[in-house]
Design a protein around this motif. Structure first.
Motif, PDB file in Angstrom:
ATOM      1  N   MET A 194       0.843  -1.196   0.000  1.00 44.46           N
ATOM      2  CA  MET A 194       0.000   0.000   0.000  1.00 44.46           C
ATOM      3  C   MET A 194       0.879   1.248   0.000  1.00 44.46           C
ATOM      4  N   THR A 239      -1.713   6.054   2.430  1.00 47.22           N
ATOM      5  CA  THR A 239      -2.923   5.255   2.603  1.00 47.22           C
ATOM      6  C   THR A 239      -3.450   5.490   4.011  1.00 47.22           C
ATOM      7  N   ARG A 266      -8.121   2.456   5.987  1.00 43.45           N
ATOM      8  CA  ARG A 266      -7.958   1.442   4.929  1.00 43.45           C
ATOM      9  C   ARG A 266      -7.011   0.341   5.383  1.00 43.45           C
ATOM     10  N   ARG A 267      -5.894   0.745   5.995  1.00 49.90           N
ATOM     11  CA  ARG A 267      -4.908  -0.243   6.461  1.00 49.90           C
ATOM     12  C   ARG A 267      -5.516  -1.160   7.510  1.00 49.90           C
ATOM     13  N   PRO A 285      -1.490   3.424  -7.424  1.00 52.64           N
ATOM     14  CA  PRO A 285      -2.608   3.623  -6.508  1.00 52.64           C
ATOM     15  C   PRO A 285      -3.934   3.587  -7.257  1.00 52.64           C
ATOM     16  N   ALA A 316      -9.662   5.898  -3.972  1.00 55.85           N
ATOM     17  CA  ALA A 316      -9.140   5.124  -2.856  1.00 55.85           C
ATOM     18  C   ALA A 316      -9.278   5.885  -1.545  1.00 55.85           C
ATOM     19  N   SER A 317     -10.456   5.905  -1.005  1.00 51.02           N
ATOM     20  CA  SER A 317     -10.598   6.511   0.316  1.00 51.02           C
ATOM     21  C   SER A 317     -11.750   5.859   1.062  1.00 51.02           C
TER      22      SER A 317
END
Lengths: 104, 285
Positions: free
Chosen positions: B128, B132, B136-137, B279, B283-284
């Motif tokens: 990732m 990030t 998300r992690r 990425p 992506a959120s």
């Protein structure tokens, strides 16, 4: 005295969850160190390979059926079969072979 | 200058609104797109979670039979599986409950048995990009099981929490259901079906490691070495007496270290590596 079983279940679940998220809490960006990068590149394949063999052969009633499923699975995956078809091919191999050996 | 700039901005805003693509509207369209993207990725996860769930059901079934012997009710087994979703870890947990272990012993043994999740979490986080979000992690990390980790690695690009969560949503309820059914009715499935289903999980592992081994000869060598060492470790009495989880972690660390030293990867090398993956859009969390 036995601990309360629900307390026990929650502690087990929480301890397991901690192992899953500790790396997420610690890592903020990909590691740049060359050894660490290479190490983490190999980890997924090595750990899955270690878990697959010989456990796959030992999981079935007939070890031979498990071994055949291993070979079928390797071939199917090598020639690009999708995840679900590789899994199904392995299951069918075991089912058919154990059925046949059961008849003999 | 500042005032002028502000006025120009305002005018430009009015101009955009007149033309019918105001900023608000554009933002709405973008969130709409990322919402659809999220749903698509989630459904992909749901789909890939299904074969995992089938395999889980069979394995959980035998776990349930063991749990019954340790005095678990179907509901307690269901709850434990739903919350923990860790195969070997649960076996250990159930057995030491029966052995009247303390909570501290439980925590220590659970940590040791599931130590490989830390390695898997590191490998996923390595893929990732910087920036990030923690959410998300954490979500990707929370979904780790051996098999969900496998399908996530197999999927090109950056690990997506909506994918892992989708897989979790189908696989884990089946895991929990299998445990409950195993506890309540020991032998509802014919033995031959349980035996056949038990290789489904390993088939999925093969679908992850073999294609990469075909692409990268170094991985091929690492996989061959892993098979050989794993077999040796199960045959040598001293190593075989360790739990499967401990053996997995020792072998993984030593084999991966050896290959990282002997065949390190060059920066920017192709493949499904961390840094090279682009990425993803929207992506959120």
């Amino acid at each position: 005295m036995k601990p309360n079983i629900y307390l026990y279940i929650f502690v087990m679940a929480f301890a397991t969850w901690c192992m899953r998220v500790i790396p997420s809490l610690v890592m903020k960006k990909p590691i740049q160190n060359r050894f660490a990068q290479s190490f983490l590149y190999y980890v997924p394949y090595v750990t899955l390979a270690v878990m697959t063999f010989p456990a796959m052969v030992q999981a079935t009633n007939e070890p031979l059926a498990g071994a055949a499923a291993l070979i079928v699975g390797i071939f199917a995956a090598w020639f690009g079969a999708d995840l679900i078809y590789v899994a199904l091919a392995c299951c069918v191999t075991v089912f058919v072979l154990e059925f046949l050996t059961g008849m003999m | 200058m500042g005032r002028d700039g502000a006025r120009q901005d305002r005018e430009a805003e009015i101009e955009r609104k007149k033309k019918g693509y105001g900023t608000i509207r554009r933002d709405k369209r973008e969130t709409e797109e990322s919402r659809i993207n999220r749903i698509t990725v989630f459904l992909e996860g749901v789909r890939d979670g299904f074969p995992i769930g089938l395999g889980y059901f069979a394995v959980a079934f035998s776990l349930g039979i063991a749990a019954r012997g340790y005095g678990f009710t179907p509901f307690q087994g269901f709850l434990a599986s739903l919350l923990t979703y860790a195969s070997a870890g649960q076996y250990i947990g159930f057995s030491i409950y029966a052995a009247n272990a303390t909570l501290l012993q439980l925590v220590i043994l659970t940590a040791i048995t599931n130590l490989r999740y830390i390695l898997m979490g590191l490998a996923l986080n390595q893929r990732m990009p910087e920036g990030t979000s923690l959410g998300r992690r954490m979500l990707v990390g929370s979904c780790i099981t051996d098999e969900i980790f496998g399908v996530t690695i197999a999927r090109p690009g950056v690990p997506d929490p909506w994918f892992t969560f989708g897989a979790l949503c189908t696989a884990v309820p089946m895991w929990a259901a299998g445990t409950a059914v195993g506890i309540s009715m020991g032998s509802i499935l014919p033995d031959s079906v349980v035996s056949a289903l038990s290789v489904a999980l390993f088939g999925m592992f093969l679908a992850v490691i073999v294609p990469q081994a075909r692409r990268d000869k170094k991985v091929l060598a690492a996989v061959a070495a892993s098979f050989a060492c794993s077999y040796a470790a199960s045959a040598i009495p001293a190593a075989a007496s360790l739990s499967a989880g401990t053996r997995t972690i020792i072998l993984t660390v030593s084999i991966s270290s050896f290959f990282a030293l002997a065949f390190p990867r060059d920066a920017g090398e192709d493949g499904t590596d961390a840094g090279t993956a682009a990425p993803e859009k929207g992506a959120s969390v």
